[in-house]
Design a protein around this motif. Structure first.
Motif, PDB file in Angstrom:
ATOM      1  N   ASN A 158     -16.473  13.301  37.268  1.00 41.85           N
ATOM      2  CA  ASN A 158     -17.610  12.714  37.082  1.00 41.85           C
ATOM      3  C   ASN A 158     -18.090  12.158  38.574  1.00 41.85           C
ATOM      4  N   PRO A 159     -18.997  13.051  39.089  1.00 41.15           N
ATOM      5  CA  PRO A 159     -19.404  12.628  40.445  1.00 41.15           C
ATOM      6  C   PRO A 159     -20.314  11.202  40.427  1.00 41.15           C
ATOM      7  N   GLU A 160     -20.481  10.708  41.696  1.00 41.87           N
ATOM      8  CA  GLU A 160     -21.116   9.666  41.778  1.00 41.87           C
ATOM      9  C   GLU A 160     -22.476  10.154  42.021  1.00 41.87           C
ATOM     10  N   PRO A 161     -23.581   9.390  41.581  1.00 42.76           N
ATOM     11  CA  PRO A 161     -24.935   9.775  41.865  1.00 42.76           C
ATOM     12  C   PRO A 161     -25.261   9.795  43.424  1.00 42.76           C
ATOM     13  N   LEU A 162     -25.780  11.040  43.957  1.00 45.50           N
ATOM     14  CA  LEU A 162     -26.120  11.139  45.252  1.00 45.50           C
ATOM     15  C   LEU A 162     -27.310  10.289  45.914  1.00 45.50           C
ATOM     16  N   PRO A 163     -27.092   9.935  46.867  1.00 46.36           N
ATOM     17  CA  PRO A 163     -28.267   9.010  47.469  1.00 46.36           C
ATOM     18  C   PRO A 163     -29.507   9.884  47.591  1.00 46.36           C
ATOM     19  N   THR A 164     -30.422   9.293  47.462  1.00 53.15           N
ATOM     20  CA  THR A 164     -31.926  10.207  47.751  1.00 53.15           C
ATOM     21  C   THR A 164     -32.683   9.686  48.940  1.00 53.15           C
ATOM     22  N   THR A 165     -33.385  10.711  49.601  1.00 53.14           N
ATOM     23  CA  THR A 165     -34.482  10.339  50.708  1.00 53.14           C
ATOM     24  C   THR A 165     -35.706  10.593  50.253  1.00 53.14           C
ATOM     25  N   ASN A 166     -36.518   9.776  49.727  1.00 53.51           N
ATOM     26  CA  ASN A 166     -37.836   9.988  49.110  1.00 53.51           C
ATOM     27  C   ASN A 166     -37.710  10.695  47.907  1.00 53.51           C
ATOM     28  N   GLY A 167     -36.953  10.328  47.004  1.00 54.34           N
ATOM     29  CA  GLY A 167     -36.528  11.128  45.755  1.00 54.34           C
ATOM     30  C   GLY A 167     -35.908  12.440  45.887  1.00 54.34           C
ATOM     31  N   ILE A 168     -35.459  12.773  46.812  1.00 60.66           N
ATOM     32  CA  ILE A 168     -34.749  14.270  47.076  1.00 60.66           C
ATOM     33  C   ILE A 168     -33.480  13.980  47.535  1.00 60.66           C
ATOM     34  N   THR A 218     -28.885  26.214  37.083  1.00 58.86           N
ATOM     35  CA  THR A 218     -28.940  24.737  37.572  1.00 58.86           C
ATOM     36  C   THR A 218     -29.757  24.855  38.897  1.00 58.86           C
ATOM     37  N   ALA A 219     -29.871  25.856  39.581  1.00 60.79           N
ATOM     38  CA  ALA A 219     -30.570  26.085  41.052  1.00 60.79           C
ATOM     39  C   ALA A 219     -31.973  25.955  40.544  1.00 60.79           C
ATOM     40  N   ARG A 220     -32.340  26.515  39.511  1.00 60.28           N
ATOM     41  CA  ARG A 220     -33.871  26.403  39.004  1.00 60.28           C
ATOM     42  C   ARG A 220     -34.155  24.933  38.569  1.00 60.28           C
ATOM     43  N   VAL A 221     -33.204  24.528  38.053  1.00 55.99           N
ATOM     44  CA  VAL A 221     -33.438  23.022  37.641  1.00 55.99           C
ATOM     45  C   VAL A 221     -33.830  22.121  38.902  1.00 55.99           C
ATOM     46  N   HIS A 222     -32.871  22.297  39.916  1.00 54.57           N
ATOM     47  CA  HIS A 222     -32.978  21.415  41.149  1.00 54.57           C
ATOM     48  C   HIS A 222     -34.437  21.863  41.785  1.00 54.57           C
ATOM     49  N   ILE A 223     -34.859  23.339  41.624  1.00 52.25           N
ATOM     50  CA  ILE A 223     -36.077  23.553  42.420  1.00 52.25           C
ATOM     51  C   ILE A 223     -37.377  23.111  41.498  1.00 52.25           C
ATOM     52  N   ALA A 224     -36.896  22.956  40.219  1.00 54.97           N
ATOM     53  CA  ALA A 224     -38.163  22.292  39.564  1.00 54.97           C
ATOM     54  C   ALA A 224     -38.362  20.970  39.717  1.00 54.97           C
ATOM     55  N   LYS A 225     -37.210  20.131  39.821  1.00 51.70           N
ATOM     56  CA  LYS A 225     -37.041  18.723  40.387  1.00 51.70           C
ATOM     57  C   LYS A 225     -38.017  18.447  41.847  1.00 51.70           C
ATOM     58  N   LEU A 226     -37.495  19.332  42.613  1.00 53.14           N
ATOM     59  CA  LEU A 226     -38.188  19.395  43.928  1.00 53.14           C
ATOM     60  C   LEU A 226     -39.526  19.604  44.081  1.00 53.14           C
ATOM     61  N   SER A 227     -39.996  20.627  43.094  1.00 50.51           N
ATOM     62  CA  SER A 227     -41.512  20.756  42.941  1.00 50.51           C
ATOM     63  C   SER A 227     -42.129  19.617  42.218  1.00 50.51           C
ATOM     64  N   ALA A 228     -41.406  18.859  41.329  1.00 51.20           N
ATOM     65  CA  ALA A 228     -42.144  17.682  40.824  1.00 51.20           C
ATOM     66  C   ALA A 228     -42.231  16.772  41.631  1.00 51.20           C
ATOM     67  N   VAL A 229     -41.224  16.484  42.630  1.00 49.47           N
ATOM     68  CA  VAL A 229     -41.267  15.330  43.421  1.00 49.47           C
ATOM     69  C   VAL A 229     -42.284  15.657  44.481  1.00 49.47           C
ATOM     70  N   ILE A 260     -38.669  16.658  54.964  1.00 49.52           N
ATOM     71  CA  ILE A 260     -37.435  16.589  54.407  1.00 49.52           C
ATOM     72  C   ILE A 260     -36.349  17.371  54.883  1.00 49.52           C
ATOM     73  N   LEU A 261     -36.750  18.404  55.763  1.00 50.15           N
ATOM     74  CA  LEU A 261     -35.636  19.381  56.373  1.00 50.15           C
ATOM     75  C   LEU A 261     -35.041  18.515  57.677  1.00 50.15           C
ATOM     76  N   THR A 262     -36.037  17.711  58.229  1.00 52.05           N
ATOM     77  CA  THR A 262     -35.600  17.175  59.547  1.00 52.05           C
ATOM     78  C   THR A 262     -34.758  15.968  59.235  1.00 52.05           C
ATOM     79  N   ASP A 263     -34.857  15.506  58.059  1.00 48.60           N
ATOM     80  CA  ASP A 263     -33.879  14.425  57.726  1.00 48.60           C
ATOM     81  C   ASP A 263     -32.722  14.731  57.125  1.00 48.60           C
ATOM     82  N   ARG A 264     -32.317  15.733  57.456  1.00 50.91           N
ATOM     83  CA  ARG A 264     -31.054  16.302  56.572  1.00 50.91           C
ATOM     84  C   ARG A 264     -29.967  15.412  57.495  1.00 50.91           C
ATOM     85  N   PRO A 265     -28.876  15.277  56.999  1.00 49.47           N
ATOM     86  CA  PRO A 265     -27.490  14.684  57.510  1.00 49.47           C
ATOM     87  C   PRO A 265     -26.777  15.720  58.495  1.00 49.47           C
TER      88      PRO A 265
END
Length: 122
Positions: free
Chosen positions: A48-58, A88-99, A117-122
């Motif tokens: 049961n993973p913890e929800p991941l923190p988001t940056t601008n909803g991503i 699962t990858a397609r669901v993430h891509i769809a969410k990314l598209s929506a955001v 968003i790619l420059t904000d990567r950890p």
């Protein structure tokens, strides 16, 4: 395993003083295939993973997918690279598209680059 070109395998019980260097492409391919199979069959340590923190909803996972999308990878290649199911990858891509409010794959790539968003990567 390094660059899918060579690998080191422990050659003693202590695992720290002697290693066998492998460079034979067939053996390297076998080791990679074995690892990928075992990786897909593995059980997560934390079911049961913890929800991941988001940056601008991503999420960080979506940032990783965004980076792979900008490299021109297909959904199947992205899923394989990240060790997930294609759906699962397609669901993430769809969410990314929506955001990012994208209506096409080409526009999504443009908006990923423009968003930073790619420059904000950890």
């Amino acid at each position: 395993m390094f660059d899918r070109t060579y690998a080191f395998v422990p050659a003693s019980k202590s695992r720290d003083d002697v290693a066998l260097e492998l460079r034979q492409p067939a053996i390297i391919n076998y080791l990679v295939a074995t690892f990928e199979l075992l990786w897909h069959l593995a059980t997560p340590m934390f079911p049961n993973p913890e929800p991941l923190p988001t940056t601008n909803g991503i999420t960080p996972r979506q940032q990783a997918i965004a980076a792979l999308l900008t490299e021109g990878l297909t959904d199947a290649d992205i899923a394989a690279r990240l060790g997930m199911n294609v759906r699962t990858a397609r669901v993430h891509i769809a969410k990314l598209s929506a955001v990012l409010k994208s209506t096409s794959r080409a526009q999504l790539g443009y908006l990923i680059g423009k968003s930073g968003i790619l420059t904000d990567r950890p």
